[in-house]
Design a protein around this motif. Structure first.
Motif, PDB file in Angstrom:
ATOM      1  N   SER A  77      -4.506 -15.776  -7.760  1.00 49.97           N
ATOM      2  CA  SER A  77      -5.093 -14.781  -8.666  1.00 49.97           C
ATOM      3  C   SER A  77      -6.470 -14.323  -8.229  1.00 49.97           C
ATOM      4  O   SER A  77      -6.990 -13.350  -8.773  1.00 49.97           O
ATOM      5  N   PRO A 129      -5.850  -3.420 -13.069  1.00 46.58           N
ATOM      6  CA  PRO A 129      -4.453  -3.858 -13.154  1.00 46.58           C
ATOM      7  C   PRO A 129      -4.018  -4.657 -11.928  1.00 46.58           C
ATOM      8  O   PRO A 129      -4.510  -4.421 -10.816  1.00 46.58           O
ATOM      9  N   GLN A 130      -3.086  -5.569 -12.151  1.00 45.89           N
ATOM     10  CA  GLN A 130      -2.596  -6.399 -11.053  1.00 45.89           C
ATOM     11  C   GLN A 130      -1.960  -5.560  -9.953  1.00 45.89           C
ATOM     12  O   GLN A 130      -2.110  -5.860  -8.768  1.00 45.89           O
ATOM     13  N   SER A 131      -1.271  -4.503 -10.330  1.00 46.59           N
ATOM     14  CA  SER A 131      -0.648  -3.635  -9.327  1.00 46.59           C
ATOM     15  C   SER A 131      -1.688  -3.006  -8.414  1.00 46.59           C
ATOM     16  O   SER A 131      -1.463  -2.846  -7.210  1.00 46.59           O
ATOM     17  N   GLU A 132      -2.836  -2.650  -8.967  1.00 48.25           N
ATOM     18  CA  GLU A 132      -3.903  -2.067  -8.162  1.00 48.25           C
ATOM     19  C   GLU A 132      -4.530  -3.114  -7.254  1.00 48.25           C
ATOM     20  O   GLU A 132      -4.875  -2.831  -6.105  1.00 48.25           O
ATOM     21  N   LYS A 133      -4.674  -4.336  -7.747  1.00 44.96           N
ATOM     22  CA  LYS A 133      -5.203  -5.412  -6.903  1.00 44.96           C
ATOM     23  C   LYS A 133      -4.288  -5.666  -5.713  1.00 44.96           C
ATOM     24  O   LYS A 133      -4.760  -5.857  -4.582  1.00 44.96           O
ATOM     25  N   LEU A 134      -2.980  -5.668  -5.959  1.00 42.34           N
ATOM     26  CA  LEU A 134      -2.031  -5.881  -4.868  1.00 42.34           C
ATOM     27  C   LEU A 134      -2.080  -4.736  -3.869  1.00 42.34           C
ATOM     28  O   LEU A 134      -1.962  -4.946  -2.654  1.00 42.34           O
ATOM     29  N   ARG A 135      -2.243  -3.519  -4.364  1.00 44.89           N
ATOM     30  CA  ARG A 135      -2.354  -2.369  -3.461  1.00 44.89           C
ATOM     31  C   ARG A 135      -3.586  -2.491  -2.567  1.00 44.89           C
ATOM     32  O   ARG A 135      -3.523  -2.257  -1.351  1.00 44.89           O
ATOM     33  N   SER A 143      -3.210  -4.905   0.252  1.00 49.83           N
ATOM     34  CA  SER A 143      -2.301  -4.489   1.321  1.00 49.83           C
ATOM     35  C   SER A 143      -2.930  -3.535   2.325  1.00 49.83           C
ATOM     36  O   SER A 143      -2.316  -3.224   3.351  1.00 49.83           O
TER      37      SER A 143
END
Length: 672
Positions: free
Chosen positions: A544, A283-289, A292
């Motif tokens: 991306s 998921p995109q949210s996991e990639k962003l996490r 960070s």
């Protein structure tokens, strides 16, 4: 060879294979400590902490994501079953059982079986017994094992079995004696274990598992594709450890692995390389996490590593009815494309056998006075150590030979900057970084003395907007005035910039110039070169994390610039970390990284008028070392018939740092 020598060699290889478990365990502990995944138990299996690099962390994170995804799918698809099993082959010191103890989706009827060499599981059993946090999670006290017994630890829902996987009959007998249920839905895990075995014996394990467990899934994670430069470095690394990757040459492609399982009787098989898995299944949210957690800037190395590892899921029985590793809904920007057809080959040969001072990557080069090639900074080798370099390197042509080297120790250590030769004289250096959290704050004007080979440096304040790296800069002209056009890159606040800047070369101030039309997407690690007063942008890595195949031309009009997108035929393969040059109306793209197909780009010729694309393979057979075509720089020689590739390479995950040993020259196709 005598039997004694053969056994001794096999024992030594086994010892080295077991040592990979220790490295892997330390890496998992390090990654978990930073937060890449949750594992509060792995630390109990090491005697010391060792902080790994962000690249190692990311590699193990992608691996953990893939295996966890397969485990989650199995638990979901067997949620209604009275009993189920997980059989981990070559388990090492993995903490799977203890992590699953607190998982509400795992009822008490789920049993974990772990198998490895007797010496490995005996060490593991001892560590478990000595640690209260681990021992307390066992459902029943472990029974004492007999030295001749393959069951090293026997608890209610957790068993450690000591047996050599290459002996299928011994494996079958050990599991039978330990009470495994052959008819129970079973997930079989094999993470980087079968690759060390003789392919015939690992094939026996695959066939045995398919026959013995009629309701099962087999999850395989290991290496493939040994043929390109990264693959050669990977294979040679394991050979040097006396733990050769035996299956990688027999099954070099993903389809080979898929056919391998289907031929052994498995009903359904799905296989993804780790680039495709991470892009389409996380998921995109996991990639962003993940992004960070800590500064990261080793994109080439991570993509190359992930393009040489795969996750495979083979299924039997009713489990074959449920799909596995399905992409997340809405993710459509990853499409696997086949390598392009080539028009021929371009020979890579040494520029000069005596040039040795350009073992580096992340540097920049340009041609000065037609007889000087100046190279600045980068990461490379000095005094036997790998480090950011603090030299300016001059390669000089004398008597038609590029063989004289001069260095000046005046460089400030920045890398991934831009270097632009100015019409007004001098060479402009913009941006760059000292670390992923420390960009360069000033610009440099370099001047080279043609007689003395001396280099002088003047520093100029740099506008905050230009404090970036992995960007490009090229000289352009409008209404008789020259500017430096800056595009893309990264900064502390943005992973891929889209902002355009035009710089007055006299005082480094920003010029306000209009650019009409649709701008290219924000990216970094693209390439840019001047053409007809404007510039040509090609490739790059998008926000991306996917490379782009776009070619966008910055064109001039009477009072402003405007963008024009070039459509190519056949479609250009996406890439980044390449270099480029324009000869007449032809754009040359040299090397780079692509993640959509096997192999690496060679030399690509694009007609800037018609958009026609011609691909050429780079034949490096004459070189005694693998030629990596990323992180390099290149210079078009004055005759417009040859390109010199300088440096290149990178940190090859945990396999060591590979630096191209010497500059090579490419003879351009006669069609140019």
């Amino acid at each position: 060879m005598s039997r004694t020598c053969w056994c001794s060699g096999r024992l030594a290889a086994r010892t080295w294979v077991q040592s990979t478990n220790d490295f892997s365990t330390l890496s998992k502990v390090s990654a978990a400590s930073v937060g890449y995944f949750t594992d509060e138990f792995q630390k109990y299996f090491v005697s010391r902490m060792c902080r790994r690099s962000p690249l190692i962390h990311r590699g193990y994170c992608v691996r953990a994501q893939a295996v966890t995804r397969c485990l989650d799918e199995f638990l979901q698809d067997t949620a209604d079953c009275d009993r189920r099993q997980v059989l981990s082959l070559g388990c090492g010191f993995d903490s799977l059982y203890f992590r699953m103890c607190g998982d509400p989706r795992v009822p008490g009827t789920t049993c974990i079986w772990e198998v490895d060499f007797p010496s490995v599981v005996q060490r593991k059993q001892l560590l478990i017994k000595q640690n209260e946090a681990l021992r307390s999670l066992l459902k029943t006290p472990p029974s004492e094992s007999n030295e001749k017994d393959s069951i090293v630890l026997d608890s209610q829902d957790y068993r450690l079995i000591g047996v050599d996987l290459s002996d299928v009959h011994a494996l079958d007998s050990a599991l039978e004696g330990a009470g495994i249920r052959w008819d129970c839905p079973t997930l079989i895990l094999a993470e980087v274990v079968l690759c060390y075995m003789d392919p015939a014996r690992s094939g026996d394990v695959i066939g045995w598992a398919g026959q013995r467990f009629p309701q099962s899934r087999f999850v395989l994670y290991e290496q493939f594709f040994p043929d390109d430069a990264f693959g050669q470095v990977m294979v040679n690394h394991f050979k040097s450890l006396n733990s050769a990757l035996r299956s990688v040459t027999v099954y070099p492609r993903l389809q080979d692995q898929e056919h391998r399982f289907l031929q052994k009787g498995w009903q359904r098989c799905r296989v993804l390389d780790m680039n495709e898995f991470f892009t389409s299944c996380v998921p995109q949210s996991e990639k962003l996490r993940i992004d960070s957690l800590e500064p990261f800037d080793e994109f080439e190395e991570l993509h190359l590593k992930c393009s040489h590892y795969f996750i495979l899921v083979a299924s039997q029985g009713e489990l074959a009815d449920s799909p596995t590793l399905q992409p997340i809904s809405g993710i459509t920007d990853f499409a696997v494309v086949s390598p392009p057809a080539t028009c021929g080959a371009v020979l890579a040969k040494l520029l000069s056998p005596t040039v040795l001072g350009l073992r580096r990557f992340g540097h920049r080069s340009c041609l000065v006075f037609s007889q000087f090639i100046m190279t600045t900074g980068g990461f490379g080798e000095r005094s036997g150590k790998h480090q950011r370099l603090s030299d300016i390197h001059l390669l000089l042509q004398e008597q038609n030979a590029w063989n004289r080297e001069v260095t000046a120790s005046q460089w400030d250590g920045r890398l991934l900057h831009s270097i632009t030769s100015l019409t007004s004289g001098g060479i402009l250096v913009l941006g760059g970084r000292f670390s992923p959290s420390r960009p360069a704050a000033d610009a440099l004007i370099l001047t080279c003395n043609k007689v003395t080979d001396a280099v002088t440096i003047k520093r100029k304040d740099l506008h905050p907007e230009l404090r970036r790296w992995r960007h490009t800069a090229a000289e352009v002209s409008l209404c008789g005035h020259f500017y430096v056009f800056v595009f893309g890159g990264r900064c502390k606040e943005s992973s891929a910039l889209q902002e355009v800047a035009f710089v007055h070369t006299e005082d480094m101030s920003l010029a306000q110039i209009s650019v009409m039309g649709e701008a290219p997407l924000g990216c970094h690690s693209h390439s840019c070169c001047g053409w007809d007063g404007g510039a040509v942008l090609s490739g790059g890595l998008l926000t991306s994390g996917i490379p782009t195949s776009s070619i966008t031309i910055l064109k001039t009009s009477e009072s402003h610039f405007f963008w024009e997108r070039l459509d190519t035929t056949p479609p250009l393969t996406p890439r980044y970390s390449h270099s480029s040059h324009v000869v007449g109306e032809k754009l040359l793209l040299v090397g780079g990284v692509w993640i959509h197909a096997r192999g690496v780009p060679g030399l690509t010729v694009v007609n800037l008028i018609t958009g026609h694309v011609s691909e050429f393979h780079i034949n490096s057979a004459s070189l005694e070392w693998p030629l990596m075509l990323h992180g390099h720089s290149s210079v078009l020689l004055p005759d417009n018939k040859r390109v010199v590739v300088l440096g290149g390479g990178g940190t090859c995950f945990s396999f060591g740092t590979h630096l191209n040993k010497q500059p090579v020259v490419l003879e351009l196709p006669c069609t140019m």
